[in-house]
Write a protein that holds these residues in place. Sequence first.
Motif, mmCIF file in Angstrom:
data_model
loop_
_atom_site.group_PDB
_atom_site.id
_atom_site.type_symbol
_atom_site.label_atom_id
_atom_site.label_comp_id
_atom_site.label_asym_id
_atom_site.label_seq_id
_atom_site.Cartn_x
_atom_site.Cartn_y
_atom_site.Cartn_z
ATOM 1 N N ILE A 1 0.865 -1.175 0.000
ATOM 2 C CA ILE A 1 0.000 0.000 0.000
ATOM 3 C C ILE A 1 0.905 1.229 0.000
ATOM 4 O O ILE A 1 1.634 1.472 0.958
ATOM 5 N N GLY A 2 0.883 1.980 -1.096
ATOM 6 C CA GLY A 2 1.820 3.091 -1.253
ATOM 7 C C GLY A 2 3.122 2.624 -1.867
ATOM 8 O O GLY A 2 4.204 3.017 -1.439
ATOM 9 N N ALA B 1 -1.259 6.603 -4.675
ATOM 10 C CA ALA B 1 -2.221 7.683 -4.874
ATOM 11 C C ALA B 1 -2.151 8.257 -6.274
ATOM 12 O O ALA B 1 -3.134 8.784 -6.789
ATOM 13 N N HIS C 1 -6.904 3.777 -3.906
ATOM 14 C CA HIS C 1 -6.965 2.745 -2.870
ATOM 15 C C HIS C 1 -8.376 2.169 -2.776
ATOM 16 O O HIS C 1 -9.337 2.901 -2.524
ATOM 17 N N VAL D 1 2.709 -2.223 4.747
ATOM 18 C CA VAL D 1 2.312 -0.843 4.993
ATOM 19 C C VAL D 1 3.503 -0.080 5.566
ATOM 20 O O VAL D 1 4.443 -0.660 6.096
ATOM 21 N N ILE E 1 0.634 5.092 6.284
ATOM 22 C CA ILE E 1 -0.687 4.539 5.952
ATOM 23 C C ILE E 1 -1.583 4.569 7.186
ATOM 24 O O ILE E 1 -1.252 3.996 8.223
ATOM 25 N N ARG E 2 -2.715 5.225 7.048
ATOM 26 C CA ARG E 2 -3.613 5.372 8.194
ATOM 27 C C ARG E 2 -4.491 4.131 8.359
ATOM 28 O O ARG E 2 -4.737 3.383 7.412
ATOM 29 N N ASP F 1 -7.574 3.778 8.591
ATOM 30 C CA ASP F 1 -8.830 3.722 7.846
ATOM 31 C C ASP F 1 -8.615 3.542 6.345
ATOM 32 O O ASP F 1 -9.570 3.612 5.563
ATOM 33 N N ASN F 2 -7.375 3.306 5.914
ATOM 34 C CA ASN F 2 -7.135 3.026 4.505
ATOM 35 C C ASN F 2 -7.957 1.807 4.093
ATOM 36 O O ASN F 2 -7.910 0.769 4.764
ATOM 37 N N GLU G 1 -7.780 -0.495 1.851
ATOM 38 C CA GLU G 1 -7.043 -1.744 1.601
ATOM 39 C C GLU G 1 -6.594 -2.377 2.912
ATOM 40 O O GLU G 1 -6.671 -3.601 3.082
ATOM 41 N N ARG H 1 2.210 12.930 6.826
ATOM 42 C CA ARG H 1 1.211 12.082 7.506
ATOM 43 C C ARG H 1 0.427 12.824 8.592
ATOM 44 O O ARG H 1 -0.435 12.218 9.243
#
Length: 475
Positions: A19-20, A45, A65, A78, A82-83, A85-86, A88, A409
């Motif tokens: 992710i990212g 993104a 995402h 991750v 990466i928060r 609530d992402n 994925e 972030r």
Amino acid sequence: MTTSRDIVPAADLGRVHFIGIGGAGMSGIARVMLARGIAVSGSDARDSDVVTGLRALGAMVTIGHAGDTVEDVDTVVVSSAIRDDNPELVRARGLGLRVVHRSSALGSLMTDRRTVAVAGTHGKTTTTSMTTVALQACAADPSFVIGGVLTATGANAHEGTGDVFVAEADESDGSFLLYEPTVGIVTNVEADHLDHYGTADAVTEAFRAFARRTAEAGGTLVACLDDPGAAGIAAYAADQGCDVIGYGLGPFDEQTVAGLRVAAIAPGGSQGQDQDFTITVGERSIPVALHQPGHYNALNATAAVCSALALGYAPKEAAQGLAGYHGTRRRFEYRGQGSGVRVFDDYAHHPTEITALLTAAKDVVDPGGRVHVVFQPHLFSRTQSFRRDFGIALGIADDVIVLDVFPAREDPVPGVTGAIVADEVPHAGAVFLPAFTQVVPYLLERVQPGDIVLTVGAGDVTVLGAEIVEALGGA
């Protein structure tokens, strides 16, 4: 927190999703996994040259995402950016998939290698890059993952044929304590990432734990004795029974270096962006020709040579190899010139880094020329904590433009903008320009032939370099 015992060898991770994936650290890990034949997918993104390169190597990358991107994978990687609530990440946890931090994924690539882990508040990317190039000159063909891109090759990662793995050990969230280094490098230790650690003492304790990890692995700690924080870690590591190689200009206090091997630097001549110096190890004097300016780069190069020595390679060959090091992108990177004005770009985002960078710029600017800096603060917490120190550091430049804060972030903090940094610069040549569109017209009114312009910061300020060169009539 994940421990080294929880690290799964890369071959056992199955299909891996990042992710990212376009980030500097994430993309390097993905690149090495692809080279090892591991199925890799990811999301980001936005599209980028990095994403295009990963696709060419076989990665399946989606832009944006969405939870369904993780339906057919085994492991999700991750980063701290990466928060929770992402979508994925939420879906991966709902499916019970293995979710690992970027540092754990990096550790999975090291499980069967001798590891050089480069730690420190500043200089990690450059030192990792130099160490890689030095070891390549020793025919070690190391694997590496760097948080930046080597200028000469355009790569930030490589799967080598040798048994050495070189990587940055990121202290920002404490995850560098996952590794068991054969060689652990500590370039310096200062207060930073206080959003994670809270206090400077907690930062020091994390580096002590890194030294213990190196000692427990039977490794060698390489530390800069010119830096009080790193020197303290060197002394602590020696007390833990760790083999230590200290380096720096000195002179060194006998008590500080008792029981340590020491590499002492003797400065030589310098011209423009080149510098020559000598490293003395025991009875050996090793000349180094480096194509980067600044005392801090001489120290980073010495750390690279010390690492080769610790791994059993000839330090002379490592030092000679550094003549072939042509820099890392966004580390005093030359972007072009026009109208007699040279433009450089740098990732510096801490007051000490900015001090070193601007001091080096003063050394290489033409006689009578002025140094102009365009600085973008990174993180609201860092800006708030170090506003005065940023102002003092930026004051080394003749002309200062401060942009607004790059949030990364973090969520905004009321009252914390680039203006509070500009207000701390101790001379009148500082201004806060919140919009990127204001920068080029402002500079064009102020620069003269022989000047240097630097775009500085860990955010997207780098895009201004090409615009400034173009506006100056250069290429």
